[in-house]
Design an enzyme around this catalytic site. Structure first.
Site, PDB file in Angstrom:
ATOM      1  N   HIS A  58      -2.162  -5.432   1.608  1.00  0.00           N
ATOM      2  CA  HIS A  58      -3.467  -6.081   1.438  1.00  0.00           C
ATOM      3  C   HIS A  58      -3.211  -7.530   1.051  1.00  0.00           C
ATOM      4  O   HIS A  58      -2.254  -7.814   0.329  1.00  0.00           O
ATOM      5  CB  HIS A  58      -4.271  -5.417   0.306  1.00  0.00           C
ATOM      6  CG  HIS A  58      -5.391  -6.281  -0.213  1.00  0.00           C
ATOM      7  ND1 HIS A  58      -6.622  -6.309   0.393  1.00  0.00           N
ATOM      8  CD2 HIS A  58      -5.444  -7.181  -1.221  1.00  0.00           C
ATOM      9  CE1 HIS A  58      -7.389  -7.204  -0.239  1.00  0.00           C
ATOM     10  NE2 HIS A  58      -6.696  -7.729  -1.221  1.00  0.00           N
TER      11      HIS A  58
ATOM     12  N   LYS B 152       0.822  -1.210   0.000  1.00  0.00           N
ATOM     13  CA  LYS B 152       0.000   0.000   0.000  1.00  0.00           C
ATOM     14  C   LYS B 152       0.866   1.275   0.000  1.00  0.00           C
ATOM     15  O   LYS B 152       2.074   1.226   0.273  1.00  0.00           O
ATOM     16  CB  LYS B 152      -0.925  -0.035   1.231  1.00  0.00           C
ATOM     17  CG  LYS B 152      -1.953  -1.182   1.169  1.00  0.00           C
ATOM     18  CD  LYS B 152      -2.921  -1.129   2.357  1.00  0.00           C
ATOM     19  CE  LYS B 152      -3.953  -2.245   2.286  1.00  0.00           C
ATOM     20  NZ  LYS B 152      -4.935  -2.183   3.411  1.00  0.00           N
TER      21      LYS B 152
ATOM     22  N   TYR C 212     -12.266  -1.996  -3.718  1.00  0.00           N
ATOM     23  CA  TYR C 212     -12.767  -2.117  -2.346  1.00  0.00           C
ATOM     24  C   TYR C 212     -14.297  -2.013  -2.274  1.00  0.00           C
ATOM     25  O   TYR C 212     -14.843  -1.668  -1.217  1.00  0.00           O
ATOM     26  CB  TYR C 212     -12.109  -1.075  -1.446  1.00  0.00           C
ATOM     27  CG  TYR C 212     -10.767  -1.518  -0.870  1.00  0.00           C
ATOM     28  CD1 TYR C 212     -10.665  -2.699  -0.117  1.00  0.00           C
ATOM     29  CD2 TYR C 212      -9.615  -0.773  -1.053  1.00  0.00           C
ATOM     30  CE1 TYR C 212      -9.450  -3.109   0.419  1.00  0.00           C
ATOM     31  CE2 TYR C 212      -8.393  -1.183  -0.509  1.00  0.00           C
ATOM     32  CZ  TYR C 212      -8.324  -2.356   0.225  1.00  0.00           C
ATOM     33  OH  TYR C 212      -7.128  -2.769   0.774  1.00  0.00           O
TER      34      TYR C 212
ATOM     35  N   GLU D 120      -9.619 -10.938  -7.457  1.00  0.00           N
ATOM     36  CA  GLU D 120      -8.682  -9.819  -7.276  1.00  0.00           C
ATOM     37  C   GLU D 120      -7.467  -9.934  -8.207  1.00  0.00           C
ATOM     38  O   GLU D 120      -6.960  -8.920  -8.697  1.00  0.00           O
ATOM     39  CB  GLU D 120      -8.234  -9.751  -5.810  1.00  0.00           C
ATOM     40  CG  GLU D 120      -9.373  -9.338  -4.885  1.00  0.00           C
ATOM     41  CD  GLU D 120      -8.974  -9.294  -3.413  1.00  0.00           C
ATOM     42  OE1 GLU D 120      -9.845  -8.967  -2.596  1.00  0.00           O
ATOM     43  OE2 GLU D 120      -7.799  -9.583  -3.091  1.00  0.00           O
TER      44      GLU D 120
ATOM     45  N   ASN E  50      -1.967   0.339   6.666  1.00  0.00           N
ATOM     46  CA  ASN E  50      -1.416  -0.887   7.256  1.00  0.00           C
ATOM     47  C   ASN E  50      -0.554  -1.701   6.286  1.00  0.00           C
ATOM     48  O   ASN E  50      -0.422  -2.913   6.414  1.00  0.00           O
ATOM     49  CB  ASN E  50      -2.529  -1.717   7.896  1.00  0.00           C
ATOM     50  CG  ASN E  50      -3.590  -2.134   6.910  1.00  0.00           C
ATOM     51  OD1 ASN E  50      -3.463  -1.886   5.716  1.00  0.00           O
ATOM     52  ND2 ASN E  50      -4.629  -2.794   7.393  1.00  0.00           N
TER      53      ASN E  50
HETATM   54  P1  ATP Z   1      -7.030  -5.993   3.416  1.00  0.00           P
HETATM   55  O1  ATP Z   1      -8.370  -6.293   2.806  1.00  0.00           O
HETATM   56  O2  ATP Z   1      -6.481  -4.634   3.022  1.00  0.00           O
HETATM   57  O3  ATP Z   1      -6.051  -7.100   3.240  1.00  0.00           O
HETATM   58  P2  ATP Z   1      -8.043  -6.807   5.962  1.00  0.00           P
HETATM   59  O4  ATP Z   1      -8.674  -7.927   5.208  1.00  0.00           O
HETATM   60  O5  ATP Z   1      -7.148  -7.144   7.112  1.00  0.00           O
HETATM   61  O6  ATP Z   1      -7.210  -5.887   4.995  1.00  0.00           O
HETATM   62  P3  ATP Z   1     -10.575  -5.435   5.852  1.00  0.00           P
HETATM   63  O7  ATP Z   1     -11.588  -5.584   6.923  1.00  0.00           O
HETATM   64  O8  ATP Z   1     -10.784  -6.151   4.553  1.00  0.00           O
HETATM   65  O9  ATP Z   1      -9.146  -5.797   6.472  1.00  0.00           O
HETATM   66  O10 ATP Z   1     -10.407  -3.883   5.568  1.00  0.00           O
HETATM   67  C1  ATP Z   1      -9.826  -3.428   4.364  1.00  0.00           C
HETATM   68  C2  ATP Z   1      -8.909  -2.269   4.680  1.00  0.00           C
HETATM   69  O11 ATP Z   1      -9.691  -1.177   5.149  1.00  0.00           O
HETATM   70  C3  ATP Z   1      -7.903  -2.504   5.818  1.00  0.00           C
HETATM   71  O12 ATP Z   1      -6.738  -3.165   5.420  1.00  0.00           O
HETATM   72  C4  ATP Z   1      -7.606  -1.093   6.237  1.00  0.00           C
HETATM   73  O13 ATP Z   1      -6.695  -0.462   5.329  1.00  0.00           O
HETATM   74  C5  ATP Z   1      -8.966  -0.438   6.117  1.00  0.00           C
HETATM   75  N1  ATP Z   1      -9.716  -0.503   7.387  1.00  0.00           N
HETATM   76  C6  ATP Z   1     -10.278  -1.589   7.965  1.00  0.00           C
HETATM   77  N2  ATP Z   1     -10.879  -1.296   9.113  1.00  0.00           N
HETATM   78  C7  ATP Z   1     -10.699   0.043   9.283  1.00  0.00           C
HETATM   79  C8  ATP Z   1     -11.080   0.991  10.288  1.00  0.00           C
HETATM   80  N3  ATP Z   1     -11.797   0.617  11.344  1.00  0.00           N
HETATM   81  N4  ATP Z   1     -10.700   2.270  10.113  1.00  0.00           N
HETATM   82  C9  ATP Z   1      -9.991   2.677   9.036  1.00  0.00           C
HETATM   83  N5  ATP Z   1      -9.611   1.833   8.036  1.00  0.00           N
HETATM   84  C10 ATP Z   1      -9.939   0.549   8.170  1.00  0.00           C
HETATM   85 MG    MG Z   2      -9.850  -7.608   3.452  1.00  0.00          MG
END
Ligand code: ATP
Ligand code: MG
Length: 140
Positions: A117, A11, A51, A128, A114
């Site tokens: 992804h 990211k 997303y 994806e 973070n």
């Molecule tokens: P990713 O899909 O990016 O691998 P993930 O599966 O661990 O991450 P998801 O729940 O799919 O988490 O959320 C997608 C992305 O949205 C997260 O990686 C983060 O960048 C963002 N995100 C998730 N929760 C929050 C939150 N509470 N506040 C802000 N951003 C968030």
């Molecule tokens: Mg995710």
């Protein structure tokens, strides 16, 4: 378990800090092979489409803004149980809750920025991967 493929994205918070190599070393050390890779700047429309499952979440617009704030590296990782293995190496979404030694624990700035992804199921991995790559762009 048969070799599997998953979609990984480095990211913008990580590309900005020049962490692409350090992050990919973690994947390679974990037995995952990078079989396709491209660095690109997502448009708002592309980030919203990627997303789309999160479009009703309160953080959606923030997330899209973050994902277009700089270049990302989209890549396909291949290996045994690649979907689960990748997510183990990544660690929990919130770096404050991530296990020691995971990418997010060591590199992520916060729950949104973070660093990485990873696809969350083999079905989503296929969708994806097809979002970013055509068949001819993926090697062994
Ligand atoms: P990713 O899909 O990016 O691998 P993930 O599966 O661990 O991450 P998801 O729940 O799919 O988490 O959320 C997608 C992305 O949205 C997260 O990686 C983060 O960048 C963002 N995100 C998730 N929760 C929050 C939150 N509470 N506040 C802000 N951003 C968030
Ligand atoms: Mg995710």
């Amino acid at each position: 378990m048969a070799a599997e493929r998953t979609l990984s994205i480095i990211k913008p918070d990580a590309t900005r800090r020049n962490l692409t190599g350090a992050i990919n070393q973690r994947f390679e050390e974990a037995g995952l092979r990078i079989v396709a890779q491209k660095r690109l700047q997502l448009t708002r429309a592309q980030a919203e489409a990627f997303y789309a499952v999160h479009r009703e979440r309160p953080f959606f617009q923030d997330l899209v803004g973050f994902m277009i704030s700089g270049p990302v590296v989209a890549q396909v990782l291949e290996g045994e149980g690649a979907v689960a293995r990748n997510r183990e190496v990544m660690g929990a979404t919130d770096p404050a809750k991530a296990d020691a030694g995971t990418i997010r624990k060591d590199f992520a700035e916060n729950i949104e920025a973070n660093s990485v992804h990873g696809s969350d199921s083999p079905e989503n991995a296929a969708t994806e991967i097809a979002f970013f790559f055509s068949q001819i762009e993926i090697t062994g």
